[in-house]
Every structure is written in structure tokens, then in C-alpha cells.
Design a protein around this motif. Sequence first.
Motif, PDB file in Angstrom:
ATOM      1  N   HIS A 284      12.080  -5.175  -4.350  1.00 37.37           N
ATOM      2  CA  HIS A 284      10.647  -5.225  -4.590  1.00 37.37           C
ATOM      3  C   HIS A 284       9.874  -5.537  -3.318  1.00 37.37           C
ATOM      4  O   HIS A 284       8.762  -5.028  -3.121  1.00 37.37           O
ATOM      5  N   PHE A 285      10.449  -6.366  -2.449  1.00 39.13           N
ATOM      6  CA  PHE A 285       9.800  -6.595  -1.169  1.00 39.13           C
ATOM      7  C   PHE A 285       9.744  -5.290  -0.372  1.00 39.13           C
ATOM      8  O   PHE A 285       8.724  -4.961   0.247  1.00 39.13           O
ATOM      9  N   ALA A 286      10.832  -4.522  -0.374  1.00 35.19           N
ATOM     10  CA  ALA A 286      10.858  -3.253   0.346  1.00 35.19           C
ATOM     11  C   ALA A 286       9.808  -2.283  -0.202  1.00 35.19           C
ATOM     12  O   ALA A 286       9.161  -1.551   0.563  1.00 35.19           O
ATOM     13  N   PHE A 287       9.614  -2.265  -1.528  1.00 38.68           N
ATOM     14  CA  PHE A 287       8.601  -1.385  -2.115  1.00 38.68           C
ATOM     15  C   PHE A 287       7.199  -1.785  -1.631  1.00 38.68           C
ATOM     16  O   PHE A 287       6.376  -0.928  -1.295  1.00 38.68           O
ATOM     17  N   GLU A 288       6.922  -3.088  -1.609  1.00 42.61           N
ATOM     18  CA  GLU A 288       5.615  -3.538  -1.141  1.00 42.61           C
ATOM     19  C   GLU A 288       5.450  -3.266   0.354  1.00 42.61           C
ATOM     20  O   GLU A 288       4.337  -2.998   0.829  1.00 42.61           O
ATOM     21  N   ALA A 427       5.959   3.454  -4.173  1.00 41.73           N
ATOM     22  CA  ALA A 427       4.720   2.815  -3.737  1.00 41.73           C
ATOM     23  C   ALA A 427       3.498   3.444  -4.405  1.00 41.73           C
ATOM     24  O   ALA A 427       2.734   2.765  -5.092  1.00 41.73           O
ATOM     25  N   ILE A 428       3.320   4.743  -4.235  1.00 38.52           N
ATOM     26  CA  ILE A 428       2.087   5.385  -4.727  1.00 38.52           C
ATOM     27  C   ILE A 428       2.005   5.375  -6.241  1.00 38.52           C
ATOM     28  O   ILE A 428       1.032   4.877  -6.825  1.00 38.52           O
ATOM     29  N   VAL A 429       3.035   5.919  -6.906  1.00 40.20           N
ATOM     30  CA  VAL A 429       2.998   5.999  -8.368  1.00 40.20           C
ATOM     31  C   VAL A 429       2.940   4.608  -9.015  1.00 40.20           C
ATOM     32  O   VAL A 429       2.100   4.375  -9.902  1.00 40.20           O
ATOM     33  N   PRO A 430       3.796   3.639  -8.616  1.00 38.28           N
ATOM     34  CA  PRO A 430       3.687   2.320  -9.243  1.00 38.28           C
ATOM     35  C   PRO A 430       2.333   1.661  -9.010  1.00 38.28           C
ATOM     36  O   PRO A 430       1.787   1.017  -9.917  1.00 38.28           O
ATOM     37  N   HIS A 431       1.764   1.816  -7.790  1.00 36.56           N
ATOM     38  CA  HIS A 431       0.470   1.173  -7.527  1.00 36.56           C
ATOM     39  C   HIS A 431      -0.635   1.770  -8.379  1.00 36.56           C
ATOM     40  O   HIS A 431      -1.410   1.037  -9.016  1.00 36.56           O
ATOM     41  N   LEU A 432      -0.723   3.091  -8.427  1.00 34.60           N
ATOM     42  CA  LEU A 432      -1.791   3.707  -9.210  1.00 34.60           C
ATOM     43  C   LEU A 432      -1.600   3.460 -10.705  1.00 34.60           C
ATOM     44  O   LEU A 432      -2.562   3.169 -11.424  1.00 34.60           O
TER      45      LEU A 432
END
Length: 502
Positions: A284-288, A427-432
Motif C-alpha cells: 500500500h505504501f508503494a501504491f501511494e 494509483a489512478i483507478v483506486p484514487h478516482l
Amino acid sequence: MEIFWGNPLTIEIKGLDILGVRGIDQAIEEKLVNGITTISLRARYYSILTWAIGSFLQAGITPTGTGTFTDSAFRAFLRRVEFLCLACTALDDLNSGRLNGVLGRDLFDAELKELWANEVVEFPDNARTAMFLTYYGPCRAVGLLKDAPGSVVPGQLTPLGRELMELRERAMPAGILVLLSGKASLDLKSVKDAKASFSLHSSSIPSDERELLLKALGTPRSGRTADDHRRFVSSVEWIIAELKREPTSAEWLLSRNYAARVSQGATDDVADSWAEYEWQRRCHFAFEWLLASFCDALNRQGDLSLAEAVEWLIRSASDSLDQMAEIVGLSELAPATPSTTLLRAIPDDYQLAAPLPTRSMSSQRGGVGALGAVCLLAALYRQSKELRRRKIFKSPDPVAHRAMAAFERCADLSSAQLLEALVLQCAIVPHLTTTLRKMGGGQQCSLRFFPDGELFRSTAVQVAAGRSGTRLANVLGVLSDLSVLELTEDAYLPGKVTFHEA
């Protein structure tokens, strides 16, 4: 991209988790810590809150067995109890100032200074009490308090909670309950009289009160919480065994256990769950980190398509390979570089020997940050491969699943294509998805960018990679307060009191 406002999530996420992923690792840890949270780290608040609720309710009962409950009076009473705990704990350790985990230590700093200077101070009345919100859940989890459905009272004492309240009542100095229930000021003499009953430090907890708290922590549960309690007891046994081997901190304990499971295999015990928790936290840190790097590209270069952003990230990383020389032994890096060439340069034991240096990692943005996130994820993919194959790591994390799947099929991809897949899926899909769902539920906008056709337009809000604190640190703190562990400098070691299941 398939992004929906109402996309369901397994766990409801609030706060600063703008990818909606931290709840996955938190859910693993929650099953291991018996109600201890990321903000509940002092053991004596369990007994003080239990006593405070019972004492307040008992004081309101008339000789005929009836009474009234006023929520405002109850909150005022708790706020005075909370400040008294702060003053007593500060007095108990005035020289060193160790007030870790004491509620109100920053909020009421001015009042404390006034108390020491003038030997009297008005109880604060301009803040909500944090003690009930912070410790009611943990007290309920260990069987000291229970909900009171359909009643105006905030909770009820269990038989063990009542035993604890009566024990504290017998040791309570005269006049303290009247002081806490009234409007009088707090003087230094009262603090000194109350220190033995309200200081949070281990040395001030009487042995009989400590034994009841340990009994509450060790008493088996029935029903749906039985497995959680069993895992907590196993976790304490695991902690003590590990600290006997080598005293350490919570972060080192987690990283050491994760490294051991990677190199030695599964234990079929609670250590496996703690290893999965640490693996998920690292993912999860890597995703952020990927999100922060992508946002940095938008903030620096303006509106970009995903392909344009990825190309810029790789080219900017290739200009700074000296910063990654210890990790990536490549003389050059370009979008067309085969992903296998990049991945071969990443050692299997990357970041395996110590806790993640998240502060220094998150300071790296742009291409260096994106490349660092790929390095970390590639190592996590290889380190966990056997544990995932054996279903030892089994929590449902769709974002981690997408990341691992990207590495499974990366043999025919270029470095740009691999990075593009990771940025999009992790990153993009989870954030949106997460942010639009929150907005659809009435929460404030936390978008860092938004799609406009093929382009992504930045909202110019800075993003920094991070991760939530671990409850394990607070388990160690609670056990230290109860003398099961001893804190020396920044490392815990086994203490003088034995923990066992009741």
C-alpha cells in the motif's frame, strides 16, 4: 477505465486514505489485537474509564433505586477525569516528561504550566473529552463494558468491570469524586493525593488492579469474538518469544518477522498473519508512492495522457539513475527498455533487512519515485510468491492482486508498459473510484486529478506517500504499562509480569 461513483468497497474508508487501500491491512491487524486501536496505547485508561462510567452512574442513583442521566454532566465529569489523569501522570514523571499516549498533553499544556506555577488551575471546560471515544471500544472488547441498547446511559459495566470499579473505589482518596463531580478548581495537593489512582505510569498501577486488567485481556470470549481473542493471546505469546530472542520495537518486529517468513516459510501460526499484514502495508505504501509520482508529473508538466506521463517519468528517472545506483544497476533506462531487464536489476531481498525508510522514500517524487515504487513492488512480488501460492497471504485486496498480476504477465512488456499498467491499476483507478465514492456520499472533494478525455488534469494538491500507524506498537505499549514488557530506550524486552490466558 471503469470507474463508478458507487463502486462498493469491502471496508468503508474515511480520512486521508485517498486510494482506499489502507483498510485492508488494518482489517488484518484488527483481528489480532483484541480491540486495541492506533490511538489507544495506555493500559490504565481501561480501568479509569470503567471506574468513571460506573462511578458517575452510581452517584446518580437515589436511595429508591431511580435516577437521572444528563449527558452534558457526564461529558463534563469525563473531561475533568481526563485532565486529572494528565496532571497526575505528568507529576509522576515531571523530570523526564514522558507523556506518550496521555490524552490532552498538547491541548492542555497551558493549564499544566499554570498548575505547576500557581499550584491551582481551573479544570478545562472548552474541549470535548477524548477518553470515552478512544477507550470505550477497547474496554468493551476486553469485557469490562458493554453497550446499553435502548438506554440513555452510554454503557454498562460487566461483572468484571464492576469488580474493577469497586477495587478502585476502595483505594480512591477521599474527596476526589466530589472534586470531579463539582465545579471546584484543581490544586496541586489534590493531584498529589490522586496520583496513585490516576497516574498512567506502570509504577503507579497497584498489583491487584494490574491483575484484573490482565484477567480482562486474557479471558476467553464466546461467539464471534472467540477467534479474535485466541489470535490476540497467540500474538502476545509470539511477541514475548520474539523479544526474548532479541529486544526490539514494533516496526523492527514486523519487518523481522516478514523477512523470516519470506526466507523460512510459513509457521501455520499467528506469525503468518503478522507477516501478511506487513506485506500489505508495504504494498500500500508503494501504491501511494506511485500516486505521488504520477501527480508530480502532472504538477510539473501540466495536463498529460497516461502514456505521456509514464514516458516523462521514465525519462526523468533515466536522468537520475545515480540516485538509484544501489538498487538498479542499469547504465541507461528508456521507455522501450524490456521490463525483464529492469526487473533483473532488482535484488530479491530489496528492503527486506529493515523497516521501510518511508520518510526518505516518500521524499523522492517524479521518475525516481516511480522507479522506486516499481522496485519495491517487484521485490514484494518475488518475496511473497510462495506464500501467496500456498494461500498463506490470502486477504482480498483487489489492488494488490492487480499489481501482482501485472508482474506475472510482464515478460513481453516494455518498462513503459509495465509502469503504465501499475500506475493505472494501482494509483489512478483506486484514487478516482474511492474519491468519487466519497464525494457521492457527501464527503469533501479530495481529488488530486481528474480525467478529461485522454488527459488527466491536476488539481494542484500535493500528494505524499504514507501509511497508517500500526496497532502493534500500542499492544507493546499496553503490555509495557502492565509490566508484561519493559521499555528500554527504544526497544521492548520481556518484563517481570507473566501474561497468560485466564
